[in-house]
Design an enzyme around this catalytic site. Structure first.
Site, mmCIF file in Angstrom:
data_model
loop_
_atom_site.group_PDB
_atom_site.id
_atom_site.type_symbol
_atom_site.label_atom_id
_atom_site.label_comp_id
_atom_site.label_asym_id
_atom_site.label_seq_id
_atom_site.Cartn_x
_atom_site.Cartn_y
_atom_site.Cartn_z
ATOM 1 N N ALA A 75 -2.881 12.201 -0.092
ATOM 2 C CA ALA A 75 -4.587 12.196 0.003
ATOM 3 C C ALA A 75 -4.798 11.496 -0.569
ATOM 4 O O ALA A 75 -4.843 10.972 -1.959
ATOM 5 C CB ALA A 75 -4.830 13.720 -0.369
ATOM 6 N N TYR A 142 -10.078 0.267 -2.675
ATOM 7 C CA TYR A 142 -9.235 0.625 -2.761
ATOM 8 C C TYR A 142 -7.581 0.265 -2.958
ATOM 9 O O TYR A 142 -7.258 1.498 -3.413
ATOM 10 C CB TYR A 142 -9.151 0.971 -1.259
ATOM 11 C CG TYR A 142 -7.258 1.017 -0.456
ATOM 12 C CD1 TYR A 142 -7.392 2.510 -0.622
ATOM 13 C CD2 TYR A 142 -6.426 0.303 0.052
ATOM 14 C CE1 TYR A 142 -6.220 2.942 0.062
ATOM 15 C CE2 TYR A 142 -5.494 1.025 0.156
ATOM 16 C CZ TYR A 142 -4.951 2.273 0.479
ATOM 17 O OH TYR A 142 -3.726 2.784 1.262
ATOM 18 N N LEU A 189 -3.962 -2.450 13.169
ATOM 19 C CA LEU A 189 -4.399 -3.268 14.686
ATOM 20 C C LEU A 189 -4.069 -2.632 15.575
ATOM 21 O O LEU A 189 -4.081 -3.157 16.708
ATOM 22 C CB LEU A 189 -3.697 -4.544 14.640
ATOM 23 C CG LEU A 189 -3.259 -5.578 15.326
ATOM 24 C CD1 LEU A 189 -4.496 -6.098 15.927
ATOM 25 C CD2 LEU A 189 -2.917 -7.141 15.030
#
Ligand SMILES: NC(=O)c1ccc[n+]([C@@H]2O[C@H](COP(=O)([O-])OP(=O)(O)OC[C@H]3O[C@@H](n4cnc5c(N)ncnc54)[C@H](O)[C@@H]3O)[C@@H](O)[C@H]2O)c1
Length: 326
Positions: A75, A142, A189
């Site tokens: 998570a 991140y 991608l």
């Protein structure tokens, strides 16, 4: 691989990677509870046979108890671009949420953890392939949030005897049965190029074609999600109390953006128009993993390294998701 019938909590098990790992755990004879707040995941992504709790890792203490043998922790928020414009969202969820989860595990006496770390913890690589001892200098909030969690886990293993493995994934791709990739917005991608093949998107943007690579486009290491799932089961078997093992997971092969697009054309038989776009900041030219540690410590070996096979599985899943697939 043993099937000793253990019980695991899978956080984020309604998402892409977590759902595939949950399916592998169930197939190996384990009992699985998925804890997911459905912020980016899907209820129907939770594999059949798993118990589902709609809830947040921040509240894991409500459900975690000593009946669990371990936690697999997927998570997180994972959109690099979003993390640059809204960094606090990433610190609060990824770091704050994991702080609560680790405390809940300690209180419940659950002492085994496998964590989804990422190649983004390294930032711009200093050499290729990347090894776990290379410097970590993430270029996005991140990546920084994931690295912070890795550091937290190291502390938890040292101070409180947690048996922990962080798996640093490179580019996860492909699908497994009814579990596949559908991020919103999609930033990976292969699913993006498949959307072009499906006619859902006009063209695929190629961000930079003047990198120091054979065809000038960025090179990435694509790993099949089922190979990745197998590494999680091996990590559970090999986790050792008081140790935090960190393993890169990739194939050790790089494929360029152009090679991926060409492979999608061949696999799907559809035209895929390209649009040239400027380089994006923070995109290294080449990101390829050394998976030597995973091989040596976990006995892991990827068996689905062929790019066309990875794309074919992702294509099957993308067509299943598309009601009017050609
Ligand atoms: N997909 C990749 O290529 C890749 C690469 C490297 C690392 N990772 C890491 O792997 C993990 C899974 O990635 P994914 O691609 O499956 O992403 P995903 O968005 O599909 O899955 C994440 C899941 O976590 C859930 N979630 C988020 N915050 C939560 C919270 N506070 N409480 C409960 N549930 C919460 C979401 O609803 C979602 O179902 C992430 O931690 C990601 O950082 C993914």
């Amino acid at each position: 691989m043993s099937s000793t019938g253990k019980k695991y909590l899978v956080t984020g098990g309604a998402g892409y990677v977590g759902s595939v790992v949950a399916a592998h755990l169930l197939e190996a004879g384990h009992t699985v509870t998925v804890l997911d707040d459905l912020s980016t995941g899907f209820r129907e992504g939770v594999p059949e046979g798993a118990e589902f709790i709609e809830g947040r890792i921040q509240d894991a203490a409500e459900w975690l108890d000593a009946s669990y043998d371990g936690v697999l922790h997927f998570a997180a928020y994972s959109q690099v671009g979003e993390s640059v414009v809204d960094p606090e969202k990433y610190w609060v969820n990824n770091v704050g949420g994991t702080t609560a989860l680790l405390a809940a595990m300690r209180d419940a006496g659950v002492r085994t953890l496998v964590f989804s770390s990422t190649a983004a913890t390294y930032g711009e690589p200093v050499s290729s392939p990347i090894t776990e001892t290379d410097p970590t200098a993430p270029t996005s909030p991140y990546g920084a949030s994931k690295l912070a969690v890795d550091h937290m886990i190291t502390g938890e293993a040292t101070a409180h005897g947690l048996a922990a493995v962080s798996l640093r994934y490179f580019n996860v791709a492909g699908a497994y049965g009814s579990c596949g990739e559908r991020h919103s917005p999609e930033s990976h991608l292969i699913p993006l190029v498949l959307q072009v093949a499906l006619g859902q998107r006009e063209s695929i943007s190629v961000y930079g074609d003047d990198y120091p690579t054979p065809d000038g486009t960025c090179v990435r290491d694509y790993i099949h999600v089922a190979d990745l799932a197998e590494a999680h089961l091996l990590a559970l078997e090999n986790a050792t109390a008081g140790e935090h093992l960190i393993c890169n997971l990739g194939n050790g092969n790089g494929f360029s953006v152009r090679e991926v697009i060409e492979t999608v054309r061949q696999v799907t038989g559809h035209p895929v128009p390209e649009t040239a776009a400027p380089r994006r900041g923070g995109d290294p030219a080449v990101l390829v993993a050394s998976a030597a540690t995973a091989r040596e410590r976990l006995g892991w070996k990827p068996s689905r390294a062929d790019l066309a096979a990875i794309v074919a599985d992702a294509w099957t899943f993308a067509r299943r998701e598309e009601p009017t697939a050609p």
